[in-house]
Design an enzyme around this catalytic site. Structure first.
Site, mmCIF file in Angstrom:
data_model
loop_
_atom_site.group_PDB
_atom_site.id
_atom_site.type_symbol
_atom_site.label_atom_id
_atom_site.label_comp_id
_atom_site.label_asym_id
_atom_site.label_seq_id
_atom_site.Cartn_x
_atom_site.Cartn_y
_atom_site.Cartn_z
ATOM 1 N N LYS A 82 -20.873 -15.405 -7.576
ATOM 2 C CA LYS A 82 -22.132 -15.984 -7.070
ATOM 3 C C LYS A 82 -23.046 -16.358 -8.222
ATOM 4 O O LYS A 82 -23.615 -17.438 -8.263
ATOM 5 C CB LYS A 82 -22.890 -14.990 -6.187
ATOM 6 N N HIS B 236 -11.382 0.072 -20.944
ATOM 7 C CA HIS B 236 -10.144 -0.489 -21.495
ATOM 8 C C HIS B 236 -10.392 -1.841 -22.163
ATOM 9 O O HIS B 236 -9.466 -2.605 -22.359
ATOM 10 C CB HIS B 236 -9.091 -0.605 -20.392
ATOM 11 N N GLU C 106 -17.256 -10.723 -6.373
ATOM 12 C CA GLU C 106 -18.041 -11.694 -5.606
ATOM 13 C C GLU C 106 -19.442 -11.867 -6.207
ATOM 14 O O GLU C 106 -19.951 -12.991 -6.309
ATOM 15 C CB GLU C 106 -18.101 -11.237 -4.132
ATOM 16 N N ASN D 122 -11.075 -40.099 0.578
ATOM 17 C CA ASN D 122 -11.185 -38.706 0.165
ATOM 18 C C ASN D 122 -9.769 -38.164 0.051
ATOM 19 O O ASN D 122 -9.012 -38.204 1.015
ATOM 20 C CB ASN D 122 -11.971 -37.915 1.223
ATOM 21 N N GLY D 123 -9.394 -37.706 -1.136
ATOM 22 C CA GLY D 123 -8.043 -37.178 -1.341
ATOM 23 C C GLY D 123 -7.523 -37.591 -2.697
ATOM 24 O O GLY D 123 -8.291 -38.022 -3.556
ATOM 25 N N ARG E 223 -20.045 -31.869 -0.072
ATOM 26 C CA ARG E 223 -18.638 -32.058 -0.410
ATOM 27 C C ARG E 223 -18.435 -32.683 -1.788
ATOM 28 O O ARG E 223 -17.320 -32.761 -2.293
ATOM 29 C CB ARG E 223 -17.967 -32.957 0.639
ATOM 30 N N GLU F 47 -21.567 -19.384 -10.488
ATOM 31 C CA GLU F 47 -21.474 -20.736 -9.916
ATOM 32 C C GLU F 47 -22.837 -21.396 -9.700
ATOM 33 O O GLU F 47 -22.939 -22.608 -9.761
ATOM 34 C CB GLU F 47 -20.630 -20.755 -8.639
ATOM 35 N N CYS G 260 -15.399 -35.000 -1.729
ATOM 36 C CA CYS G 260 -15.760 -36.326 -1.255
ATOM 37 C C CYS G 260 -16.053 -36.284 0.240
ATOM 38 O O CYS G 260 -15.361 -35.612 0.999
ATOM 39 C CB CYS G 260 -14.695 -37.390 -1.488
ATOM 40 N N TRP H 284 -16.741 -36.507 -5.271
ATOM 41 C CA TRP H 284 -16.483 -35.424 -6.217
ATOM 42 C C TRP H 284 -15.332 -35.938 -7.073
ATOM 43 O O TRP H 284 -14.220 -36.127 -6.575
ATOM 44 C CB TRP H 284 -16.096 -34.137 -5.493
ATOM 45 N N LYS I 259 -18.274 -28.088 -1.928
ATOM 46 C CA LYS I 259 -18.114 -27.023 -0.933
ATOM 47 C C LYS I 259 -16.680 -26.889 -0.462
ATOM 48 O O LYS I 259 -16.173 -25.805 -0.268
ATOM 49 C CB LYS I 259 -19.030 -27.343 0.254
HETATM 50 O O1 M6R Z 1 -13.539 -23.050 2.404
HETATM 51 P P1 M6R Z 1 -12.836 -21.963 1.686
HETATM 52 O O2 M6R Z 1 -13.267 -20.594 2.123
HETATM 53 O O3 M6R Z 1 -11.344 -22.093 1.752
HETATM 54 O O4 M6R Z 1 -13.261 -22.134 0.176
HETATM 55 C C1 M6R Z 1 -12.749 -21.343 -0.837
HETATM 56 C C2 M6R Z 1 -13.551 -21.478 -2.111
HETATM 57 O O5 M6R Z 1 -13.551 -22.796 -2.564
HETATM 58 C C3 M6R Z 1 -15.005 -21.019 -1.932
HETATM 59 O O6 M6R Z 1 -15.085 -19.713 -1.455
HETATM 60 C C4 M6R Z 1 -15.771 -21.119 -3.275
HETATM 61 O O7 M6R Z 1 -15.261 -20.197 -4.184
HETATM 62 C C5 M6R Z 1 -17.280 -20.918 -3.064
HETATM 63 N N1 M6R Z 1 -18.007 -21.883 -3.813
HETATM 64 C C6 M6R Z 1 -17.757 -19.574 -3.494
HETATM 65 O O8 M6R Z 1 -19.115 -19.408 -3.300
#
Ligand code: M6R
Length: 614
Positions: A491, A510, A487, A101-102, A27, A494, A2, A75, A609
């Site tokens: 990527k 395994h 990673e 927001n929260g 956000r 997501e 949010c 969000w 984000k």
């Molecule tokens: O702001 P942060 O680095 O603490 O965020 C952590 C994760 O939410 C963030 O890395 C998320 O996994 C990304 N969308 C990955 O691309």
């Protein structure tokens, strides 16, 4: 999660709020809304499911006048994303409007109490209790808006950043925060509210960072009045934010993600600036040298983070254990915070976070603090909650990252961890002078090598077109490149919504090997390093089962190249620095697969984000 924005001044509020919401859309983008006080001091609320663009369309032809307003991009947590649950929420009498927001943890008990007092609820959100509660307290105790907010929040358990305005009251905007980010912008005869600086940077660079449990009254003609929930006066210094407008614009790229991928040479230079001395070939990291005794006496280092930052942390373990010989554990913050971990006074906790606002990481910090650990943060956003909660640390200086998928934040986090390990290893005498010099030299050349890899963009785009059919992907790597496999998989999933798994290459036999058939794409990260031959054997096992191999290899590779269907050739470097190079083609590959599939790359479904809820 949010985004909130607010304005009070002499300009029209609506365009400022909409622009702010667009900047904060990263956000959350389930719904958007705005509340405005017009010249007759009527309070108009407009809100709709979907993105800010839909809100703009919805507001066409409506009365959007007014010099005071609040706005929200959501969000969803409590209540599905729809018009009804969108913010702002009106109070029962429709005299107040509030954005939040929260998460309000005790919203059910407050709701019960308010229902008994005759209040009815129009949404399924936790937020709506706040606005009714403030109205109830205001009427019952005959308070002004500021005092009513202050008093009400004493009953609230949970996290909030809020903005409230009142019908008939054209010169007051009230804001408060606990656990969710909120800054106040101080302009010439005008004030702003924002979840972060991007929302207000066009208008002012003077900001006040509110602390937890503080309430602010922004009133035209006077300085902000700030008091704690316990009614103590607070005087905050006005701080200058350093943020250029071009840093938060796409600059000709179709998506922020692509821009941020290509920005990595620059962001890494910013990250190493003043830290890596290319003339003397040495690194100076004051955060480490200033706290060297803490690190010298550390029995153990604990790294905690979420998502991509956790992957960077895993690479940090390889780096610190190899170069500094200090035991390192890495754990996702959401697990660390809720088990009963053994944390000793001599331990050092390293939280890693791009946003500096991730709720689980913040909670893990608090837990470790209570147990006496020293907290050394790695953070991108200056002045963020995590940066402020740590004892010391290093900023990554990646610049604002707006695409939901983290790219330049990851490489700068890994660069900081590398500089930390090298500095510490040198101080502790756990690496030879020769190794130190050689690795620093390699690090100093890393951005040129990344520039070379970025030139492969079109070649990788072509490979991507072949694999848009895939429903599953596997990513394999070993040693320093096992976290890179994780990673790469994150990527892809997501932003493209293709299922992907990252595995240590040797673990494949395994279990996951059962998934391999002639349709399964497998990305193998196989630079020519110490265990290259072992990876070659793993590639043979895939080939024998007809898997489609996309290999990341070093220029001049022979063995893997013979077996792979597609090869992406990258420059070689010191083994411990390979993640800084191998991750780049994986970022580009997922970007193109997702964009060719027509996905919303910068704002993928269900994500936000900054994850400020647990
Ligand atoms: O702001 P942060 O680095 O603490 O965020 C952590 C994760 O939410 C963030 O890395 C998320 O996994 C990304 N969308 C990955 O691309």
């Amino acid at each position: 999660m949010c985004g909130i924005v607010g304005y009070i001044g002499h300009k029209e509020a609506f365009p400022i709020l909409i622009k702010g919401l667009k900047r904060l859309e990263y956000r959350g983008y389930d719904s958007a809304g705005v509340a405005l006080l017009n010249k007759d001091l009527d309070l108009n609320v407009y809100k709709t499911k979907g993105k800010v663009k839909q809100l703009e369309a919805y507001c066409k032809g409506k009365d959007i006048s007014g010099n005071i307003g609040i706005a929200h991009t959501r969000w969803a947590t409590h209540g599905e994303p729809n018009d009804r649950n969108a913010h702002p929420h009106y109070s029962q009498s429709e005299n107040l409007a509030l954005i939040h927001n929260g998460i309000i943890e005790n919203y059910l008990s407050i709701k019960k109490l308010l229902i008994n007092e005759g209040y009815s609820f129009k949404s399924d959100t936790d937020t709506e209790v706040l606005v009714h509660l403030i109205e109830y307290v205001k009427n019952r105790y005959k308070l002004d808006l500021f005092d009513a907010v202050k008093r009400s929040l004493n009953f609230v358990v949970g996290a909030y950043a809020i903005g409230v305005i009142e019908k008939g009251n054209s010169d007051t905007l009230v804001a408060a925060r606990k656990g969710s980010p909120l800054i106040l912008g101080v302009g010439e005869g005008e004030f702003f509210l924002g979840s972060d600086a991007t929302a207000i940077i066009e208008y002012t660079s003077n900001v006040i960072y509110l602390n937890d449990e503080e309430v602010a009254e922004l009133r035209l003609g006077s300085s902000p009045k700030i008091r704690t929930l316990k009614d103590q006066e607070v005087n905050h210094e006005i701080k200058k934010i350093e943020l250029a407008l071009e840093d938060i614009e796409k600059g000709g790229y179709p998506h922020f993600m692509l821009k941020e991928i290509h920005e990595q040479p620059k962001s890494l230079e910013m990250c190493m600036n003043g830290r890596l001395n290319r003339e003397l070939m040495e690194i100076k990291l004051s955060g480490i040298t200033d706290n060297i005794e803490r690190f010298r006496s550390a029995k153990r280092i604990l790294i905690t983070a979420c998502g991509t930052s956790w992957h960077a942390g895993l690479i940090g373990k390889y780096l610190i254990e190899e170069l500094c010989r200090i035991p390192v554990e890495v754990e996702v913050a959401s697990e660390l915070r809720y088990r009963y971990p053994v944390i000793e006074k001599d331990d050092i906790l390293i939280p890693i976070s791009q946003s500096g606002e991730t709720a689980d990481t913040l909670a893990a910090i608090e837990l470790a603090k209570e147990q006496g650990a020293f907290i050394y943060g790695i953070c991108n956003v200056v002045g963020s909650s995590i940066a402020r909660a740590t004892d010391s640390g290093t900023y990554t200086h990646a610049g604002p990252e707006i695409g939901v998928a983290s790219t330049k934040a990851f490489t700068t986090q890994v660069a900081v961890l590398t500089m930390m390990a090298l500095t510490l290893g040198k101080e502790l005498g756990t690496i030879s002078q020769e190794r130190y010099k050689k690795t620093v030299q390699e690090l100093s050349e890393i951005t040129h090598k990344i520039e070379k890899i970025l030139l492969l963009d079109k070649e990788i785009e072509k490979i991507s077109t072949v694999f848009t059919y895939a429903r599953n992907f596997m990513y394999l790597g070993r040693g320093y490149n096992y976290p890179v496999a994780l990673e790469g998989a994150l990527k892809l999933k997501e932003i493209s919504y293709i299922h992907a798994e990252g595995y240590p290459a040797a673990e494949m036999k395994h279990g996951p090997i059962a998934l391999i058939d002639d349709e399964m794409p497998i990305v193998v990260i196989s630079p020519k390093v110490r265990i290259y031959d072992k990876v070659v054997s793993n590639v043979q096992e895939i080939k024998a089962r007809k898997g489609k191999i996309i290999a990341i290899v070093n220029e001049g590779d022979v063995d893997v190249k013979k077996m792979a269907d597609f090869c992406i050739e990258i420059p070689s470097t010191d083994e411990c620095l390979t993640p800084l190079l191998t991750v780049i083609p994986l970022q580009i590959l997922s970007y193109y697969i997702a964009s060719i599939k027509g996905r919303d790359v910068d704002q993928p479904r269900n994500l936000a984000k900054s994850v400020t809820v647990e």
